[in-house]
Design an enzyme around this catalytic site. Structure first.
Site, PDB file in Angstrom:
ATOM      1  N   SER A 179       0.826  -1.211   0.000  1.00 33.22           N
ATOM      2  CA  SER A 179       0.000   0.000   0.000  1.00 33.22           C
ATOM      3  C   SER A 179       0.856   1.254   0.000  1.00 33.22           C
ATOM      4  CB  SER A 179      -0.915   0.008   1.213  1.00 33.22           C
ATOM      5  OG  SER A 179      -0.135   0.032   2.385  1.00 33.22           O
ATOM      6  N   HIS A 207      -4.776  -5.468   0.044  1.00 31.34           N
ATOM      7  CA  HIS A 207      -5.153  -4.527  -1.013  1.00 31.34           C
ATOM      8  C   HIS A 207      -5.428  -5.192  -2.359  1.00 31.34           C
ATOM      9  CE1 HIS A 207      -4.533  -0.742   1.143  1.00 31.34           C
ATOM     10  NE2 HIS A 207      -3.585  -1.401   1.790  1.00 31.34           N
ATOM     11  N   LYS A 238     -11.390  -3.749   2.724  1.00 31.96           N
ATOM     12  CA  LYS A 238     -10.997  -2.844   1.642  1.00 31.96           C
ATOM     13  C   LYS A 238     -11.931  -3.027   0.446  1.00 31.96           C
ATOM     14  CE  LYS A 238      -6.760  -2.064   3.913  1.00 31.96           C
ATOM     15  NZ  LYS A 238      -5.490  -2.588   4.348  1.00 31.96           N
TER      16      LYS A 238
HETATM   17  C1  LIG Z   1      -5.059  -2.698   5.714  1.00 34.93           C
HETATM   18  C2  LIG Z   1      -4.090  -3.802   5.899  1.00 34.93           C
HETATM   19  C3  LIG Z   1      -4.194  -4.682   6.975  1.00 34.93           C
HETATM   20  C4  LIG Z   1      -5.196  -4.471   8.065  1.00 34.93           C
HETATM   21  O1  LIG Z   1      -6.441  -4.916   7.706  1.00 34.93           O
HETATM   22  P1  LIG Z   1      -7.687  -4.393   8.554  1.00 34.93           P
HETATM   23  O2  LIG Z   1      -8.758  -5.348   8.212  1.00 34.93           O
HETATM   24  O3  LIG Z   1      -7.940  -3.006   8.124  1.00 34.93           O
HETATM   25  O4  LIG Z   1      -7.268  -4.460   9.989  1.00 34.93           O
HETATM   26  C5  LIG Z   1      -3.328  -5.752   7.036  1.00 34.93           C
HETATM   27  N1  LIG Z   1      -2.368  -5.925   6.109  1.00 34.93           N
HETATM   28  C6  LIG Z   1      -2.214  -5.084   5.074  1.00 34.93           C
HETATM   29  C7  LIG Z   1      -1.154  -5.350   4.070  1.00 34.93           C
HETATM   30  C8  LIG Z   1      -3.069  -3.995   4.946  1.00 34.93           C
HETATM   31  O5  LIG Z   1      -2.905  -3.149   3.924  1.00 34.93           O
END
Ligand SMILES: *Cc1c(COP(=O)(O)O)cnc(C)c1O
Length: 391
Positions: A179, A207, A238
């Site tokens: 990200s 993502h 997401k």
């Molecule tokens: C957003 C994200 C998370 C966290 O996920 P949530 O469900 O928002 O807690 C974990 N790993 C990566 C790579 C992320 O981008």
């Protein structure tokens, strides 16, 4: 020192470094346009890549689940919080990922914390990409294992480091789609090294889920290497517009996590409404590939336009566009001026990214219209020249 003076001193330091953060409060649903303080903003920072947070079918699924099963789940999964819906979702994830089994955690963050700290202990070594997500880093720390960080996406560096630990139990872990820079991990290289050195491979597709792969299954699906990744992590929060994290892998891995992963065991299960939304979203991403095609077409166009305008971006084929500006103050000023013009773009600063690489991070959505994107390009160019980021 008064009890709270310590905090105000620390806050002043954060402010002086240009790293102070605050929240903005939405008054509408998450979509390509949002309402904040009564004003309409073009949203270019949302992780709801496919625009599903405002999808009527998902809202309907939540409402039906609430009608039938009520609101809270009432307990942890091992006590009174497991519903048929949870089981059904876990079976669907396993089918989606092509694995024997799957397990839901309350967030992606908790999934990484629980999985890594359950699998590895002080007798293990974990090889972790330099740009891995904070939840992976925290999981590694919690495990007590030796942590070896390899340079971002650098398979040569990884192999040199792995070579030194021959004979030790190894876990190799990487984001699938990073990200911070918006690039895809070299999954074929990771699979190859994990195989040759007999290590477990874990890829976190937070993502990439719903965006990459012919079924939207993520990076392993994208590279057509589902068998090479032992532990596939993802999140519903997401592109899938819900909440909760998940892991897909072998039946034994999942059973072991059910019995040992503390972030799974000691937290109340997700509510039936969240699970129902995840189920419905999973179905949508598998049956409607057009949305992710539109998303990536939008992203390609925006990236190309920004590049041509003289902005420094990576040329990655993903929905996340990092525009480098360098100093945190410039990133913040850039973001604030865009906000003044009603475009919501976040500034990303240390400690999320390395010093000197502060940036704007633009998240494209499938529901951005040509008009939205045109307005974004014009405005970003304007502000970029005002601030001297471009000539
Ligand atoms: C957003 C994200 C998370 C966290 O996920 P949530 O469900 O928002 O807690 C974990 N790993 C990566 C790579 C992320 O981008």
């Amino acid at each position: 020192m008064g009890k709270n003076e310590m905090f105000s001193e620390k806050l002043q330091q954060i402010q002086a470094a240009g790293l102070y953060r605050r929240m903005r409060y939405m008054q509408s649903q998450q979509s390509a346009h949002v309402m904040i303080a009564g004003e309409d903003y073009l949203m270019m920072s949302s992780n709801s890549y496919l625009g599903l947070c405002s999808d009527e079918r998902l809202k309907q699924a939540a409402q039906e689940a609430i009608e039938k099963f009520g609101t809270g789940s009432g307990g942890s999964r091992l006590t009174t919080g497991s519903y048929e819906l949870h089981k059904q979702l876990e079976e669907e994830i396993a089918a989606f990922k092509g694995t024997e089994a799957a397990l839901i955690f309350n967030t992606g963050y908790m999934a990484n914390l629980g999985i890594i700290s359950t699998i590895a202990d002080k007798n293990w070594v974990i090889f972790s990409d330099r740009l891995n997500h904070a939840s992976i880093i925290d999981g590694c720390r919690l495990s007590g294992a030796e942590i070896v960080v390899y340079e971002h996406g650098d398979m040569e560096d990884l192999e040199q480091k792995v070579e030194k630990y021959r004979g030790k139990r190894g876990l190799l872990v990487s984001d699938g789609l990073f990200s911070v820079d918006g690039d895809i991990a070299p999954v074929p290289g990771l699979v190859d090294i994990a195989r040759r050195y007999d290590m477990l491979l874990m890829v976190d597709d937070a993502h990439a889920t719903g965006v990459f792969g012919k079924n939207g299954g993520g990076t392993a699906d994208h590279f057509d290497l589902p068998e090479g990744v032992d532990i596939m992590v993802g999140t519903f929060s997401k592109a899938l517009a819900s909440e909760g994290g998940f892991v897909a892998g072998s039946r034994d891995l999942v059973d072991y996590l059910v019995n040992r992963a503390r972030s799974f065991i000691f937290s109340t299960a997700l509510s039936p409404a969240s699970i129902a939304v995840s189920l419905a979203a999973l179905k949508i991403v598998q049956t409607e590939p057009q949305a992710r095609e539109t998303l990536l077409t939008n992203a390609r166009w925006l990236r190309q336009e920004l590049c041509q305008a003289g902005f420094q971006t990576w040329n990655y084929p993903t929905q996340i566009i990092s525009v480098f500006v360098g100093r945190p103050e410039v990133a913040v000023a850039f973001s604030e001026r865009l906000m003044e013009r009603r475009i919501f773009v976040s500034a990303i600063r240390p400690p999320t990214v390395p010093e000197g690489t502060s940036r704007l991070r633009i998240n494209v959505m499938a529901t951005h219209t040509k008009e939205d994107l045109t307005r974004a390009i014009i405005t970003i160019k304007d502000v970029g020249s005002e601030l001297g980021v471009i000539a």
